[in-house]
Design an enzyme around this catalytic site. Sequence first.
Site, PDB file in Angstrom:
ATOM      1  N   PRO A  93       0.830  -1.215   0.000  1.00  0.00           N
ATOM      2  CA  PRO A  93       0.000   0.000   0.000  1.00  0.00           C
ATOM      3  C   PRO A  93       0.859   1.259   0.000  1.00  0.00           C
ATOM      4  O   PRO A  93       1.921   1.307   0.628  1.00  0.00           O
ATOM      5  CB  PRO A  93      -0.793  -0.127   1.300  1.00  0.00           C
ATOM      6  CG  PRO A  93      -0.902  -1.595   1.514  1.00  0.00           C
ATOM      7  CD  PRO A  93       0.415  -2.159   1.033  1.00  0.00           C
ATOM      8  N   CYS A  94       0.381   2.265  -0.723  1.00  0.00           N
ATOM      9  CA  CYS A  94       1.228   3.429  -1.006  1.00  0.00           C
ATOM     10  C   CYS A  94       0.678   4.727  -0.436  1.00  0.00           C
ATOM     11  O   CYS A  94       1.136   5.809  -0.794  1.00  0.00           O
ATOM     12  CB  CYS A  94       1.373   3.575  -2.523  1.00  0.00           C
ATOM     13  SG  CYS A  94      -0.222   3.715  -3.378  1.00  0.00           S
TER      14      CYS A  94
END
Length: 343
Positions: A93-94
């Site tokens: 996840p960014c």
Amino acid sequence: MDIIMKGYRLNIMSKEYYYISLFTGAGGLDIGFKEAGFKGLLASDIMPQAQESYLFNYPNEPYLLEDIRKLSIDTIRTYVGNKKVSVIIGGPPCQGFSNMGNKNSADPRNLLFESYVKIVDAIQPDCFLFENVKGLRTMFEGRYFKKVINAFLDIGYNLHYSLMDTSNYGVPQKRERIIIFGTKLKKPFLFPAFSDTSYGSLNAYKNVGEAINDLIDKGEEFPNHIALSHSDKVIRRYRLIPEGGKLPKPEDLPEDIRRKNFGNTYTRLDRSKVSSTIVPGNNALPVHPVLDRSLTPREGARIQTFPDSYIFKGDRRSQCIQVGNAVPPLMAAKLADAVRKYL
């Protein structure tokens, strides 16, 4: 000599390459790797609806609904068996790095890559493919990018990385992503050259119109083509947005439809151009080029180059999140093709 060469080629083409998928989501990267001939051994994510979608489309493949920090190496090895893992794929996840995210250096999701590194080190694939947002390289003075790079170097992988824009690969969307390719093999890796062609069953599109115009007269009988029921106030705002443009400034709007902040959802796409980045969110997809509504999950999926045969499960909101979080399968296939040729 001819017989030997033909036999050699047959041996190369028939060799099986296996992959493990982490942070799988609905499987955008996986679709690309499968299209390029790789066989999946295991997929994993924490989103129940993504698991449901994946298993609906690939009912014979294992998908663990598990936090990667709790995913044991022994469990992974039970699915690998005696097979050699050629590549591990996935993008943590960014949100801590994304321009659309909170830009929070303390976001615990920023350190999920450490679990990815731990699994790569334990399984020792020939190579891995790590995907993340453009901001990973520069956000917080680049220190997280250095941390990621050093972590992979410390476990013995040679690294190649590139900033790739999906619109250079037949995806009708401008979406920039950092791709890190790590390898144990002592030879250079070549990222795929720009290409606007289809790959296997995955269609390339020149622009938004080419991707979704045929869906204008379709209803919910078409898979995942679910229109959001907007309020009259929202529809009135949409009517003021020109094709390819944004909503006028609040002071230029009728008083009863003004508000202080308007997000990227108040952007109308242009049929003759590629889309802006499709992002996950609470039904937050851009406005259709000619209709006064946001895109349906299927229209978003077309712009992401998911095949129509891939069915998303869960409610409309979760379908939008699955579509927005995904790596476009067409670009994934071209990356996977480059990895297969490399191997």
